[in-house]
Write an enzyme that holds these catalytic residues in place. Structure first.
Site, short mmCIF file in Angstrom:
data_model
loop_
_atom_site.label_atom_id
_atom_site.label_comp_id
_atom_site.label_asym_id
_atom_site.label_seq_id
_atom_site.Cartn_x
_atom_site.Cartn_y
_atom_site.Cartn_z
N LYS A 298 -80.30 -101.34 -84.23
CA LYS A 298 -80.98 -100.22 -84.23
C LYS A 298 -82.27 -100.17 -85.34
O LYS A 298 -81.80 -100.46 -86.48
CB LYS A 298 -80.24 -99.06 -84.19
CG LYS A 298 -81.11 -97.72 -83.74
CD LYS A 298 -80.16 -96.57 -84.03
CE LYS A 298 -81.00 -95.45 -83.58
NZ LYS A 298 -80.01 -94.21 -83.37
N SER B 64 -80.48 -91.39 -79.37
CA SER B 64 -81.70 -92.30 -79.83
C SER B 64 -81.55 -93.73 -79.96
O SER B 64 -82.49 -94.51 -79.86
CB SER B 64 -81.88 -91.67 -81.29
OG SER B 64 -81.16 -91.96 -81.95
N SER C 210 -76.28 -89.92 -80.27
CA SER C 210 -77.20 -91.06 -80.12
C SER C 210 -76.36 -92.29 -79.90
O SER C 210 -77.35 -93.16 -79.67
CB SER C 210 -78.04 -90.96 -81.42
OG SER C 210 -78.98 -90.06 -81.41
#
Length: 458
Positions: free
Chosen positions: A76, A152, A176
């Site tokens: 990420k 996210s 997330s």
């Protein structure tokens, strides 16, 4: 090319038996990447090939560097990593120091000669659960490309779903990891508070941030956990023999309220299957669940932390923040210090009370996400975004606000044909036991491919 390995466990077997090389896995990952799904902020196939070649050379020399040797892993884009810039979903790169230097978890990947495939797209500064990003484009859900992938860690989930990574590193502040894993029909692990280091990860909330993993199966999560937990790679937690005597607490409050058509039905069906396999369902009031949701709804705990970061350490970034995020950030400035501190103290109090109340349970279970992934066009306006975002994170936030560890597994499809997740929550420090349980649950319910099939858009 040899037959593809579709999950991490299969890839590790193929590597050990020399049916596949790391270079074969790298080429399969590169071939699986679908640019239209927009999983990556930085997609680096030549770097992927070079890392795989290094893993192959080490293996040929007789070296074994760890479970993730030669395995395609995505990061990420809030993880700092040498060789890649970190944008954290913003329109400009963060300062090279410290955001182009490996943090502890990335360093463990390097030592094991994992093949890092690139940096995956994220919500700007990880501050929402839907996965939208106007700067880099919104990752598309492979089950329906008009819908969000969840956030996210949006690109992280899509990278695993499309097959360009067999394991993805993400983060979870209110859901997330678990939200995008559930929305893409995958397995996700949120570590308990304080169990894994957050150094080298762009912070959102010093209280709530936790690293974690997204993979195809619970077994793959267990392998990733074993590889990254502690000072040196360890054995993956093994599945329980069966579910006999397992106690699953099913809270009566809030987590079932207003779920989209088909979600509660899919989770209840899964719970009945687990009960038939020997698990005991303890349906009861858990007041701490409702209280945690109330704190989540009334006090923006993460917002003041992020506002401070953007006002003191990353000056200049605040001016370009996504309007949907800026609206919530500005509201954070209205929270008086006493209220923010009181909410932090309330989290600690509720965590202790929940741990005591759930002592006789192996896990607390609920739907992971209460809404169908919305269409991207439907959440463009800030107010519509805020409503959907709060609803998407409601059930998962319970885990963060009670500082628990969490796993999500595929439970079925909702009335819109989108994946539904079953959430298992356990106490921090109990991740190995939770993963052992998750693998046994997965044996009863089936893996994602077995239970859900493949995405129509694949």
């Amino acid at each position: 090319m040899p037959e593809a390995a579709t999950d991490l466990a299969a890839a590790m077997r193929a590597l050990a038996e020399q049916h596949l090389s790391a270079s074969d896995l790298a080429e399969q990952a590169i071939a699986a990447h679908d640019p239209a799904l927009n999983a990556y902020a930085a997609w680096t196939p030549e770097t992927t090939r070079a890392q795989a070649a290094a893993a192959d050379a080490a293996r040929q020399a007789g070296a074994t560097t760890g479970p993730l040797m030669g395995v395609p892993v995505s990061l990420k884009d809030i993880y700092a990593a040498a060789g890649w810039r970190t944008y954290a979903g913003s329109p400009k790169a963060l300062p090279a120091e410290p955001w182009e230097r490996d943090g502890p978890l990335v360093a463990k990947l390097r030592r094991q000669l994992a093949t890092i495939t690139g940096k995956t797209n994220t919500v700007e500064f990880a501050f929402s659960g839907l996965g939208t990003n106007p700067h880099w484009g919104t990752p598309r859900n492979p089950w329906n490309r008009a819908r969000v992938a969840g956030g996210s860690s949006s690109g992280a989930a899509v990278s695993v779903r499309e097959g360009s990574a067999l394991l993805a590193l993400g983060t979870d502040t209110a859901g997330s990891i678990r939200v995008p894993a559930a929305m893409n029909g995958l397995a996700g692990l949120k570590m308990g508070a304080g169990q894994w280091p957050t150094e080298g990860i762009v912070p959102l909330s010093h209280l709530l941030d936790t690293p974690g993993l997204i993979a195809r199966t619970a077994q793959d999560l267990a392998i990733g956990y074993g590889a990254l937990n502690g000072d040196a790679p360890g054995a993956a937690p093994m599945a329980r023999p069966d579910l006999t005597g397992v106690r699953l607490c099913v809270p009566a409050q809030v987590v079932w309220d207003d779920t989209a058509p088909g979600i509660a039905e899919a989770v209840e069906s899964a719970l009945r299957e687990l009960e038939a396999a020997g698990a005991k369902l303890l349906r009861r009031d858990v007041p701490e669940v409702l209280a945690a949701v109330e704190v989540f709804r009334t006090t923006n705990l993460a917002g003041p932390d992020l506002y401070r970061l953007l006002s003191t350490e990353l000056t200049g970034w605040l001016d370009t923040v996504d309007p949907s995020i800026r609206q919530r950030l500005d509201k954070a400035t209205d929270v008086p210090a006493w209220q923010w501190l009181a909410a932090r103290a309330r989290v600690a109090e509720l965590s202790r009370a929940a741990a005591e109340r759930l002592r006789d349970c192996d896990a607390l279970v609920a739907p992971t996400v209460a809404l169908t992934p919305p269409e991207i066009d439907a959440v463009q306006a800030p107010d519509a975004f805020a409503r959907a975002n709060g609803f998407a994170l409601r059930n998962t936030a319970v885990g963060n606000y009670l500082t628990m560890a969490g796993v999500t597994l595929p439970a079925g499809l909702d009335a819109a044909g989108m994946p539904v997740g079953l959430q298992l929550l356990g106490q921090p420090g109990g991740e190995a036991g939770l993963l052992a349980l998750a693998q046994t649950v997965e044996r009863v319910l089936g893996t994602s491919d077995q239970r859900l099939g493949t995405p129509p858009a694949a």
